[in-house]
Design a protein around this motif. Structure first.
Motif, PDB file in Angstrom:
ATOM      1  N   PRO A 124       0.825  -1.207   0.000  1.00 42.20           N
ATOM      2  CA  PRO A 124       0.000   0.000   0.000  1.00 42.20           C
ATOM      3  C   PRO A 124       0.864   1.265   0.000  1.00 42.20           C
ATOM      4  O   PRO A 124       1.926   1.302   0.607  1.00 42.20           O
ATOM      5  N   THR A 125       0.376   2.290  -0.674  1.00 43.75           N
ATOM      6  CA  THR A 125       1.056   3.585  -0.697  1.00 43.75           C
ATOM      7  C   THR A 125       0.227   4.596   0.078  1.00 43.75           C
ATOM      8  O   THR A 125      -0.922   4.331   0.457  1.00 43.75           O
ATOM      9  N   PHE A 146      -1.137   7.113  -1.053  1.00 45.49           N
ATOM     10  CA  PHE A 146      -2.278   7.550  -1.844  1.00 45.49           C
ATOM     11  C   PHE A 146      -3.456   6.564  -1.763  1.00 45.49           C
ATOM     12  O   PHE A 146      -4.568   6.912  -2.164  1.00 45.49           O
ATOM     13  N   ASP A 147      -3.215   5.383  -1.241  1.00 43.90           N
ATOM     14  CA  ASP A 147      -4.299   4.413  -1.117  1.00 43.90           C
ATOM     15  C   ASP A 147      -5.384   4.887  -0.144  1.00 43.90           C
ATOM     16  O   ASP A 147      -6.551   4.485  -0.267  1.00 43.90           O
ATOM     17  N   GLN A 148      -5.014   5.724   0.807  1.00 41.47           N
ATOM     18  CA  GLN A 148      -6.001   6.213   1.768  1.00 41.47           C
ATOM     19  C   GLN A 148      -7.073   7.055   1.087  1.00 41.47           C
ATOM     20  O   GLN A 148      -8.230   7.082   1.518  1.00 41.47           O
ATOM     21  N   THR A 206      -8.174   6.593  -2.027  1.00 44.32           N
ATOM     22  CA  THR A 206      -9.061   5.642  -2.706  1.00 44.32           C
ATOM     23  C   THR A 206     -10.042   5.044  -1.705  1.00 44.32           C
ATOM     24  O   THR A 206     -11.238   4.893  -1.999  1.00 44.32           O
ATOM     25  N   ARG A 207      -9.543   4.722  -0.524  1.00 47.35           N
ATOM     26  CA  ARG A 207     -10.432   4.158   0.514  1.00 47.35           C
ATOM     27  C   ARG A 207     -11.500   5.168   0.920  1.00 47.35           C
ATOM     28  O   ARG A 207     -12.650   4.790   1.174  1.00 47.35           O
ATOM     29  N   THR A 211     -14.105   5.296  -1.783  1.00 47.32           N
ATOM     30  CA  THR A 211     -14.811   4.009  -1.835  1.00 47.32           C
ATOM     31  C   THR A 211     -15.802   3.892  -0.690  1.00 47.32           C
ATOM     32  O   THR A 211     -16.953   3.467  -0.885  1.00 47.32           O
TER      33      THR A 211
END
Length: 207
Positions: A2-3, A5-7, A9-10, A13
Protein backbone atom coordinates in the motif's frame (compact mmCIF):
# COMPACT_ATOMS: atom_id res chain seq x y z
CA UNK A 1 2.44 -2.77 -1.02
CA UNK A 2 0.00 0.00 0.00
CA UNK A 3 1.06 3.58 -0.70
CA UNK A 4 0.10 6.82 1.02
CA UNK A 5 -2.28 7.55 -1.84
CA UNK A 6 -4.30 4.41 -1.12
CA UNK A 7 -6.00 6.21 1.77
CA UNK A 8 -7.68 8.56 -0.70
CA UNK A 9 -9.06 5.64 -2.71
CA UNK A 10 -10.43 4.16 0.51
CA UNK A 11 -12.08 7.47 1.41
CA UNK A 12 -13.96 7.72 -1.87
CA UNK A 13 -14.81 4.01 -1.83
CA UNK A 14 -16.27 4.19 1.68
CA UNK A 15 -18.39 7.28 0.95
CA UNK A 16 -19.68 6.14 -2.43
CA UNK A 17 -20.56 2.76 -0.93
CA UNK A 18 -22.66 4.51 1.70
CA UNK A 19 -24.39 6.58 -0.98
CA UNK A 20 -25.12 3.48 -3.02
CA UNK A 21 -26.56 1.70 0.02
CA UNK A 22 -28.88 4.68 0.57
CA UNK A 23 -29.88 4.88 -3.11
CA UNK A 24 -28.39 8.36 -3.40
CA UNK A 25 -27.15 9.05 -6.95
CA UNK A 26 -23.47 9.76 -7.46
CA UNK A 27 -24.21 12.69 -9.76
CA UNK A 28 -26.68 15.50 -9.21
CA UNK A 29 -28.67 16.29 -12.33
CA UNK A 30 -28.19 19.73 -13.81
CA UNK A 31 -31.25 21.90 -13.32
CA UNK A 32 -32.08 23.98 -16.40
CA UNK A 33 -32.85 27.64 -15.69
CA UNK A 34 -36.32 27.22 -17.25
CA UNK A 35 -37.33 25.05 -14.29
CA UNK A 36 -36.71 27.85 -11.80
CA UNK A 37 -39.48 29.82 -10.18
CA UNK A 38 -38.32 33.46 -9.91
CA UNK A 39 -40.82 34.06 -7.11
CA UNK A 40 -39.37 31.26 -4.99
CA UNK A 41 -36.75 32.72 -2.57
CA UNK A 42 -35.30 29.25 -2.02
CA UNK A 43 -34.92 28.43 -5.70
CA UNK A 44 -31.45 27.39 -6.80
CA UNK A 45 -29.97 28.64 -10.05
CA UNK A 46 -27.30 25.98 -10.47
CA UNK A 47 -26.95 24.45 -13.89
CA UNK A 48 -23.84 22.29 -13.49
CA UNK A 49 -24.03 18.79 -12.01
CA UNK A 50 -21.99 17.79 -8.98
CA UNK A 51 -19.95 14.60 -9.05
CA UNK A 52 -20.33 12.94 -5.65
CA UNK A 53 -17.66 10.37 -6.35
CA UNK A 54 -14.76 12.84 -6.37
CA UNK A 55 -12.29 12.94 -3.50
CA UNK A 56 -13.18 16.58 -2.78
CA UNK A 57 -16.91 15.83 -2.45
CA UNK A 58 -16.31 12.73 -0.34
CA UNK A 59 -13.96 14.75 1.89
CA UNK A 60 -16.54 17.52 2.33
CA UNK A 61 -19.33 15.06 3.15
CA UNK A 62 -17.11 13.24 5.65
CA UNK A 63 -16.03 16.49 7.33
CA UNK A 64 -19.63 17.65 7.65
CA UNK A 65 -20.89 14.30 8.93
CA UNK A 66 -18.08 13.98 11.48
CA UNK A 67 -18.47 17.56 12.71
CA UNK A 68 -22.25 17.37 13.10
CA UNK A 69 -22.27 13.71 14.24
CA UNK A 70 -24.71 12.67 11.56
CA UNK A 71 -24.81 10.19 8.71
CA UNK A 72 -23.51 11.03 5.24
CA UNK A 73 -27.10 11.22 3.93
CA UNK A 74 -27.83 14.24 6.15
CA UNK A 75 -24.93 16.20 4.64
CA UNK A 76 -25.33 15.44 0.92
CA UNK A 77 -26.96 18.75 -0.01
CA UNK A 78 -24.50 20.75 2.09
CA UNK A 79 -21.55 19.05 0.39
CA UNK A 80 -23.19 19.70 -2.99
CA UNK A 81 -23.53 23.40 -2.22
CA UNK A 82 -19.98 23.73 -0.92
CA UNK A 83 -18.35 22.12 -3.95
CA UNK A 84 -20.66 23.89 -6.38
CA UNK A 85 -19.98 27.35 -4.94
CA UNK A 86 -16.35 27.17 -3.83
CA UNK A 87 -14.84 24.08 -5.38
CA UNK A 88 -11.98 22.19 -3.75
CA UNK A 89 -10.74 25.32 -1.97
CA UNK A 90 -14.06 25.40 -0.12
CA UNK A 91 -12.67 22.62 2.08
CA UNK A 92 -10.25 25.12 3.62
CA UNK A 93 -13.14 27.53 4.28
CA UNK A 94 -15.19 24.73 5.80
CA UNK A 95 -12.29 23.69 8.03
CA UNK A 96 -11.85 27.28 9.20
CA UNK A 97 -15.59 27.61 9.86
CA UNK A 98 -15.45 24.55 12.09
CA UNK A 99 -12.80 26.39 14.13
CA UNK A 100 -14.99 29.49 14.58
CA UNK A 101 -13.37 31.24 11.65
CA UNK A 102 -9.82 30.94 12.98
CA UNK A 103 -7.01 30.48 10.45
CA UNK A 104 -5.69 26.93 10.22
CA UNK A 105 -1.96 26.28 10.43
CA UNK A 106 -1.55 23.24 8.23
CA UNK A 107 2.01 22.76 9.44
CA UNK A 108 0.49 21.79 12.78
CA UNK A 109 -2.95 20.49 11.75
CA UNK A 110 -3.36 17.77 9.11
CA UNK A 111 -5.06 18.96 5.93
CA UNK A 112 -8.50 17.32 5.54
CA UNK A 113 -7.94 16.85 1.80
CA UNK A 114 -4.36 15.62 1.40
CA UNK A 115 -3.94 14.37 5.01
CA UNK A 116 -0.73 16.33 5.41
CA UNK A 117 1.32 15.09 2.44
CA UNK A 118 1.28 18.57 0.89
CA UNK A 119 0.57 17.33 -2.65
CA UNK A 120 -2.66 17.32 -4.61
CA UNK A 121 -3.97 13.82 -3.75
CA UNK A 122 -5.63 13.47 -7.16
CA UNK A 123 -2.21 13.71 -8.83
CA UNK A 124 -3.42 15.87 -11.72
CA UNK A 125 -1.52 16.39 -14.94
CA UNK A 126 0.12 19.75 -15.60
CA UNK A 127 -2.45 20.42 -18.33
CA UNK A 128 -5.29 20.03 -15.83
CA UNK A 129 -3.74 22.41 -13.30
CA UNK A 130 -2.53 24.90 -15.89
CA UNK A 131 1.18 24.80 -15.08
CA UNK A 132 3.54 27.04 -16.99
CA UNK A 133 5.17 25.27 -19.95
CA UNK A 134 8.62 25.28 -18.36
CA UNK A 135 7.24 23.39 -15.34
CA UNK A 136 5.74 20.56 -17.35
CA UNK A 137 8.33 17.88 -16.82
CA UNK A 138 8.31 14.39 -15.30
CA UNK A 139 8.06 14.29 -11.53
CA UNK A 140 6.73 17.83 -11.16
CA UNK A 141 4.69 18.01 -7.93
CA UNK A 142 1.44 19.95 -7.61
CA UNK A 143 0.76 21.44 -4.16
CA UNK A 144 -2.49 20.63 -2.41
CA UNK A 145 -5.14 23.25 -3.31
CA UNK A 146 -6.37 23.31 0.30
CA UNK A 147 -3.19 23.59 2.41
CA UNK A 148 -1.05 24.93 -0.49
CA UNK A 149 1.69 22.42 0.20
CA UNK A 150 2.39 23.34 3.83
CA UNK A 151 4.83 20.87 5.37
CA UNK A 152 2.93 19.01 8.10
CA UNK A 153 5.46 18.49 10.89
CA UNK A 154 3.61 18.85 14.21
CA UNK A 155 6.51 17.69 16.39
CA UNK A 156 8.93 20.18 14.88
CA UNK A 157 6.36 22.99 14.80
CA UNK A 158 5.35 22.34 18.42
CA UNK A 159 8.98 22.58 19.52
CA UNK A 160 9.44 25.75 17.48
CA UNK A 161 6.33 27.31 19.02
CA UNK A 162 7.46 26.43 22.55
CA UNK A 163 10.81 28.13 21.87
CA UNK A 164 9.02 31.23 20.57
CA UNK A 165 6.71 31.30 23.60
CA UNK A 166 9.66 30.95 25.99
CA UNK A 167 11.40 33.86 24.29
CA UNK A 168 8.26 35.99 24.47
CA UNK A 169 7.82 35.11 28.15
CA UNK A 170 11.45 35.98 28.93
CA UNK A 171 11.07 39.31 27.11
CA UNK A 172 7.87 40.07 29.02
CA UNK A 173 9.49 39.28 32.38
CA UNK A 174 12.48 41.46 31.53
CA UNK A 175 10.19 44.31 30.45
CA UNK A 176 8.14 43.97 33.63
CA UNK A 177 11.24 44.03 35.80
CA UNK A 178 12.57 47.08 33.96
CA UNK A 179 9.28 48.94 34.46
CA UNK A 180 9.12 47.83 38.10
CA UNK A 181 12.65 49.13 38.67
CA UNK A 182 11.77 52.44 37.02
CA UNK A 183 8.63 52.80 39.13
CA UNK A 184 10.65 52.04 42.27
CA UNK A 185 13.24 54.73 41.45
CA UNK A 186 10.54 57.32 40.69
CA UNK A 187 8.64 56.47 43.86
CA UNK A 188 11.82 56.60 45.95
CA UNK A 189 12.80 59.98 44.50
CA UNK A 190 9.35 61.45 45.11
CA UNK A 191 9.27 60.01 48.62
CA UNK A 192 12.74 61.41 49.38
CA UNK A 193 11.74 64.84 48.06
CA UNK A 194 8.64 64.97 50.28
CA UNK A 195 10.46 63.70 53.39
CA UNK A 196 13.74 65.67 53.25
CA UNK A 197 15.21 65.75 56.80
CA UNK A 198 15.80 69.51 57.00
CA UNK A 199 13.26 70.66 54.45
CA UNK A 200 9.62 71.58 54.79
CA UNK A 201 6.94 68.94 55.02
CA UNK A 202 4.58 68.24 52.23
CA UNK A 203 2.23 71.13 53.26
CA UNK A 204 5.06 73.71 53.31
CA UNK A 205 5.34 74.12 57.11
CA UNK A 206 8.83 73.85 58.63
CA UNK A 207 9.74 70.75 60.61
Amino acid sequence: MPTVFDQFTRRTTDVTAQLAALDIPLTTPARPPADLNPADPWASNYTAPVNRSTLAWCTAATMLADHHHTGIDRQVLAADALLRELGVRGLAQLHSDFCAGAPIDYRFTPCPYCSGIGEDPTQPACEEVGCAPWLEFAGHDHPCPVCHGDDYQPQWIAEERMTELEELLADAIEERERHASLRYRIRARLYTGRRAPNGPTGDGTPR
